[in-house]
Write an enzyme that holds these catalytic residues in place. Sequence first.
Site, mmCIF file in Angstrom:
data_model
loop_
_atom_site.group_PDB
_atom_site.id
_atom_site.type_symbol
_atom_site.label_atom_id
_atom_site.label_comp_id
_atom_site.label_asym_id
_atom_site.label_seq_id
_atom_site.Cartn_x
_atom_site.Cartn_y
_atom_site.Cartn_z
ATOM 1 N N PRO A 135 0.830 -1.215 0.000
ATOM 2 C CA PRO A 135 0.000 0.000 0.000
ATOM 3 C C PRO A 135 0.862 1.260 0.000
ATOM 4 C CG PRO A 135 -0.751 -1.560 1.673
ATOM 5 C CD PRO A 135 0.559 -2.079 1.169
ATOM 6 N N GLU A 143 17.846 1.109 25.850
ATOM 7 C CA GLU A 143 18.139 1.702 24.543
ATOM 8 C C GLU A 143 19.634 1.758 24.286
ATOM 9 O OE1 GLU A 143 15.785 2.121 22.521
ATOM 10 O OE2 GLU A 143 14.171 1.824 23.973
#
Length: 655
Positions: free
Chosen positions: A204, A425
Amino acid sequence: MKKWLNYLPTIFIITIVMSLIFYSSQGTTEQMNYSRFKDVAEHAEFEDSTLTISTTIIQVEGSYKTEGKDAISGFRVIVPNTEANLEWLETTLTEDGGRLTIADPNQNSVWINLLVNLIPFLIIGVFFYLMFSKMGGSGSNKAFEFAKSKARVESNVKVRFKDVAGCEEEKEEVKEIIDYLRSPKKFTDMGAHIPKGVLMVGPPGTGKTLLAKAVAGEANVPFFSISGSDFVEMFVGTGASRVRDMFKNAQKSAPCIVFIDEIDAVGRQRGAGMGGGNDEREQTLNQLLVEMDGMTDNNGIVIIAATNRPDVLDPALLRSGRFDRRVTVNLPDIKGREEILQVHARNKKLASDVSLENLARRTPGFSGADLANVLNEGAILAVRNKETQITMNDLDEAIDRVMMGPAKKSKKYTEKDKLLVAYHEAGHAVIGLKLEDADMVQKVTIIPRGEAGGYNLMTPREEKYFHRKSEFLAKITGLLGGRTSEELVFGEISAGAVNDIEQLTKIAKNMVRVYGMSSLGPIQYADPQGNVFLGRDYTQGGNYSNGVAAEIDKEVRKIIDECHENCRKILEENRDLLDLIAKSLVERETLTNEEITNLMNYGQITNPNEPVEVQEPKEVEVKEPVETEVPPKPPVGVEKQDLDDALNELTKKKD
């Protein structure tokens, strides 16, 4: 016409009232026959009377009073026109002083009288006709329009190939269609037939519809556009009728292009699914197959269809003679992304520091629609910040918003949670820096976005069409970096790695079941169909035994365990860098690629080798110092000494 229809109820009421008044005024006038009139005339006193003498009759109208009564009554009678009757009428009507008037028989025509009497009925009839026709416009008349095509027609398409970027090969595939629509004779002279149908396949947002419109614009032919779902209705046969009507209209406008978006809504395999197929959808598909290549030939009509599910389409639809050509519109590469950004940046006011090339490098996997959304979000942020131009900071924030959602800066961490997210992180970042085949770190932040407590933007070092086994292993190792960092530093794990675990498990399963990257050998154990709703292989079960399923599970676990051990080894060897990045994240909350590289190379945020502009000190007036009590500086975030103490405590606990 609509304006007059609004006044019809008022006109109708006025007409009814006038008709009632007209007929009520005639209610006191008695219509007599000749015998009745002769009986009344013997005892009545006539006042005003009017004779209308025609060729054969005499029409008498007037008023009279009966003996002993004061009430005046009206009368109307028709008398045969004879000389004796005329003399008798003149004598009788003027006997008691009555006034007689002779009227001209041609004064009021029969047609006029008839029209006057018919006007109320005509108005009522017109009113009901308009009302029923208006009701029928949304009711019974719609029944005849229900089976008509809903295709929208554009005669002058403005889109051109210059408006479609990032798909040069796809443009080459459809250029023959443009040449055929412009000059079909040179193809027929050579004995060539242009493809009747072109199927555009791709994810898409890659520009399939835009490319189809560009073909129509370049060829300067009418463009019929319709969605696959517009054919299918509740009533069986409606979709097939709409297909016939669409091709009938297209034949009148040939040469033209008919674009069917999301054709999988109507073109799915027939007879599939639990309990059989859908009769309406299958009849619609049958009619579409016949129209494209059946007993009639639709010369000059080119069908372009788009879908992102080509695996569910009926084989009869994909055979030669119907959709002869398949054009795969993939996600753009870095060059294509830069071209797409240039197209969408035409009407944007970009600052001088904006580099579309840099922006294209930071957006791998983005479709054309995503890139357009990035520039639009950047423009919205610039307006929100009351800026005159779109800056790189706006576009950087726009990328994060498109990928993860807006930042939740109001969400407050506890100090322990903030440290946990920072190390999580930082673990991803260290693996990206130290593992050769891992993705490159672009940005690390501990500001929550969407459902994620932190965010680590990592992009491939170079875009490839094929991935090696070492790259998949490096990807799994990078995803394990956050969880392994928590284990190494805190001695426990959190639920923050749930998305990482989902992704790495999927990669490991594909390595074993699809790509054959395990000791089980080059055998595909995954279901190639994967669509239970189609009804295929629903009762057949898996295509391998339970023993092989256990072997697959062992191989998946083996791959993940090996990556986990490798990840732990890298983090232990680079513990100082892990602590440094985590401390910097706690202090600054966001680190860029350049800042992370400086931390790895120099141990600080900035590069000490870069020249620093030194400004000459300005002469200022020195005043006598005034002794004042200086309040203590309030703590901001996590103090460095507190962070060092926490890290030392964790290190001692781990040792």
